[in-house]
Design a protein around this motif. Structure first.
Motif, PDB file in Angstrom:
ATOM      1  N   CYS A 274     -10.514 -36.446  31.933  1.00  0.00           N
ATOM      2  CA  CYS A 274     -11.838 -36.527  31.313  1.00  0.00           C
ATOM      3  C   CYS A 274     -11.947 -37.617  30.246  1.00  0.00           C
ATOM      4  CB  CYS A 274     -12.204 -35.171  30.715  1.00  0.00           C
ATOM      5  SG  CYS A 274     -11.143 -34.654  29.349  1.00  0.00           S
ATOM      6  N   ASP A 275     -10.883 -38.336  29.957  1.00  0.00           N
ATOM      7  CA  ASP A 275     -10.852 -39.394  28.936  1.00  0.00           C
ATOM      8  C   ASP A 275     -11.301 -38.904  27.565  1.00  0.00           C
ATOM      9  OD1 ASP A 275      -9.832 -41.377  30.548  1.00  0.00           O
ATOM     10  OD2 ASP A 275     -11.806 -42.016  31.229  1.00  0.00           O
ATOM     11  N   GLY A 276     -11.052 -37.643  27.257  1.00  0.00           N
ATOM     12  CA  GLY A 276     -11.377 -37.106  25.945  1.00  0.00           C
ATOM     13  C   GLY A 276     -12.749 -36.457  25.856  1.00  0.00           C
ATOM     14  N   PHE A 277     -13.574 -36.619  26.890  1.00  0.00           N
ATOM     15  CA  PHE A 277     -14.881 -35.967  26.921  1.00  0.00           C
ATOM     16  C   PHE A 277     -14.709 -34.659  27.681  1.00  0.00           C
ATOM     17  CE2 PHE A 277     -15.705 -40.474  26.468  1.00  0.00           C
ATOM     18  CZ  PHE A 277     -16.571 -40.478  25.384  1.00  0.00           C
ATOM     19  N   ALA A 278     -14.255 -33.626  26.990  1.00  0.00           N
ATOM     20  CA  ALA A 278     -13.768 -32.406  27.631  1.00  0.00           C
ATOM     21  C   ALA A 278     -14.859 -31.493  28.163  1.00  0.00           C
ATOM     22  CB  ALA A 278     -12.901 -31.631  26.649  1.00  0.00           C
ATOM     23  N   ILE A 279     -16.038 -31.516  27.576  1.00  0.00           N
ATOM     24  CA  ILE A 279     -17.114 -30.639  28.026  1.00  0.00           C
ATOM     25  C   ILE A 279     -18.317 -31.493  28.403  1.00  0.00           C
ATOM     26  CG2 ILE A 279     -18.655 -28.768  27.376  1.00  0.00           C
ATOM     27  CD1 ILE A 279     -16.474 -27.738  25.557  1.00  0.00           C
ATOM     28  N   ALA A 280     -18.805 -31.271  29.623  1.00  0.00           N
ATOM     29  CA  ALA A 280     -19.948 -32.034  30.127  1.00  0.00           C
ATOM     30  C   ALA A 280     -21.160 -31.118  30.235  1.00  0.00           C
ATOM     31  CB  ALA A 280     -19.623 -32.621  31.496  1.00  0.00           C
ATOM     32  N   ALA A 281     -22.330 -31.642  29.881  1.00  0.00           N
ATOM     33  CA  ALA A 281     -23.582 -30.907  30.041  1.00  0.00           C
ATOM     34  C   ALA A 281     -24.253 -31.405  31.317  1.00  0.00           C
ATOM     35  CB  ALA A 281     -24.485 -31.120  28.847  1.00  0.00           C
TER      36      ALA A 281
ATOM     37  N   VAL B  95     -32.825 -26.913  31.791  1.00  0.00           N
ATOM     38  CA  VAL B  95     -31.730 -25.945  31.861  1.00  0.00           C
ATOM     39  C   VAL B  95     -30.441 -26.728  32.087  1.00  0.00           C
ATOM     40  CG1 VAL B  95     -30.793 -23.983  33.122  1.00  0.00           C
ATOM     41  CG2 VAL B  95     -33.256 -24.199  32.817  1.00  0.00           C
ATOM     42  N   THR B  96     -29.432 -26.512  31.235  1.00  0.00           N
ATOM     43  CA  THR B  96     -28.167 -27.224  31.370  1.00  0.00           C
ATOM     44  C   THR B  96     -27.009 -26.240  31.457  1.00  0.00           C
ATOM     45  OG1 THR B  96     -27.980 -27.429  28.980  1.00  0.00           O
ATOM     46  CG2 THR B  96     -28.922 -29.298  30.147  1.00  0.00           C
ATOM     47  N   LEU B  97     -25.961 -26.660  32.140  1.00  0.00           N
ATOM     48  CA  LEU B  97     -24.716 -25.917  32.218  1.00  0.00           C
ATOM     49  C   LEU B  97     -23.653 -26.710  31.475  1.00  0.00           C
ATOM     50  CD1 LEU B  97     -24.740 -25.103  36.022  1.00  0.00           C
ATOM     51  CD2 LEU B  97     -25.408 -23.583  34.164  1.00  0.00           C
ATOM     52  N   HIS B  98     -22.828 -26.043  30.709  1.00  0.00           N
ATOM     53  CA  HIS B  98     -21.737 -26.702  30.001  1.00  0.00           C
ATOM     54  C   HIS B  98     -20.441 -26.377  30.734  1.00  0.00           C
ATOM     55  CE1 HIS B  98     -24.292 -27.869  26.673  1.00  0.00           C
ATOM     56  NE2 HIS B  98     -24.854 -26.677  26.793  1.00  0.00           N
ATOM     57  N   VAL B  99     -19.802 -27.424  31.264  1.00  0.00           N
ATOM     58  CA  VAL B  99     -18.613 -27.263  32.094  1.00  0.00           C
ATOM     59  C   VAL B  99     -17.424 -27.919  31.398  1.00  0.00           C
ATOM     60  CG1 VAL B  99     -17.620 -27.718  34.364  1.00  0.00           C
ATOM     61  CG2 VAL B  99     -20.068 -27.318  34.138  1.00  0.00           C
ATOM     62  N   ALA B 100     -16.324 -27.171  31.286  1.00  0.00           N
ATOM     63  CA  ALA B 100     -15.109 -27.677  30.645  1.00  0.00           C
ATOM     64  C   ALA B 100     -14.205 -28.343  31.681  1.00  0.00           C
ATOM     65  CB  ALA B 100     -14.362 -26.536  29.966  1.00  0.00           C
ATOM     66  N   CYS B 101     -13.465 -29.334  31.242  1.00  0.00           N
ATOM     67  CA  CYS B 101     -12.513 -30.042  32.096  1.00  0.00           C
ATOM     68  C   CYS B 101     -11.411 -29.064  32.521  1.00  0.00           C
ATOM     69  CB  CYS B 101     -11.904 -31.214  31.332  1.00  0.00           C
ATOM     70  SG  CYS B 101     -10.549 -32.038  32.179  1.00  0.00           S
ATOM     71  N   PRO B 102     -11.119 -28.956  33.828  1.00  0.00           N
ATOM     72  CA  PRO B 102     -10.086 -28.021  34.270  1.00  0.00           C
ATOM     73  C   PRO B 102      -8.667 -28.475  33.924  1.00  0.00           C
ATOM     74  CG  PRO B 102     -10.976 -29.208  36.140  1.00  0.00           C
ATOM     75  CD  PRO B 102     -11.801 -29.599  34.946  1.00  0.00           C
ATOM     76  N   ALA B 103      -8.466 -29.762  33.723  1.00  0.00           N
ATOM     77  CA  ALA B 103      -7.117 -30.261  33.444  1.00  0.00           C
ATOM     78  C   ALA B 103      -6.664 -29.926  32.021  1.00  0.00           C
ATOM     79  CB  ALA B 103      -7.061 -31.768  33.666  1.00  0.00           C
ATOM     80  N   CYS B 104      -7.549 -30.100  31.048  1.00  0.00           N
ATOM     81  CA  CYS B 104      -7.187 -29.839  29.649  1.00  0.00           C
ATOM     82  C   CYS B 104      -7.831 -28.573  29.108  1.00  0.00           C
ATOM     83  CB  CYS B 104      -7.556 -31.021  28.778  1.00  0.00           C
ATOM     84  SG  CYS B 104      -9.327 -31.347  28.671  1.00  0.00           S
TER      85      CYS B 104
END
Length: 59
Positions: free
Chosen positions: A14-21, A34-43
């Motif tokens: 994710c290059d340090g951007f761990a949570i994406a909206a 409406v947004t979903l917040h998804v965390a990086c599965p690797a970190c």
């Protein structure tokens, strides 16, 4: 001006951007999206990884 070095290595996935909206395309009553917040599965949402030397192997 030089940048300060990172103490922990940045996640490769994710290059340090761990949570994406992520927007779903629908809207709330007030007009916001409406947004979903998804965390990086690797970190797991941390943005950095633990060096392999610090990971302890269990039995």
């Amino acid at each position: 001006m030089p940048q300060h070095a990172q103490k922990t290595p940045v996640c490769r996935a994710c290059d340090g951007f761990a949570i994406a909206a992520i927007t779903t395309g629908t809207r709330h009553r007030d007009g916001t999206r409406v947004t979903l917040h998804v965390a990086c599965p690797a970190c797991r949402g941390l943005g950095h990884t633990v060096p392999a030397a610090l990971v302890s192997a269990g039995r």
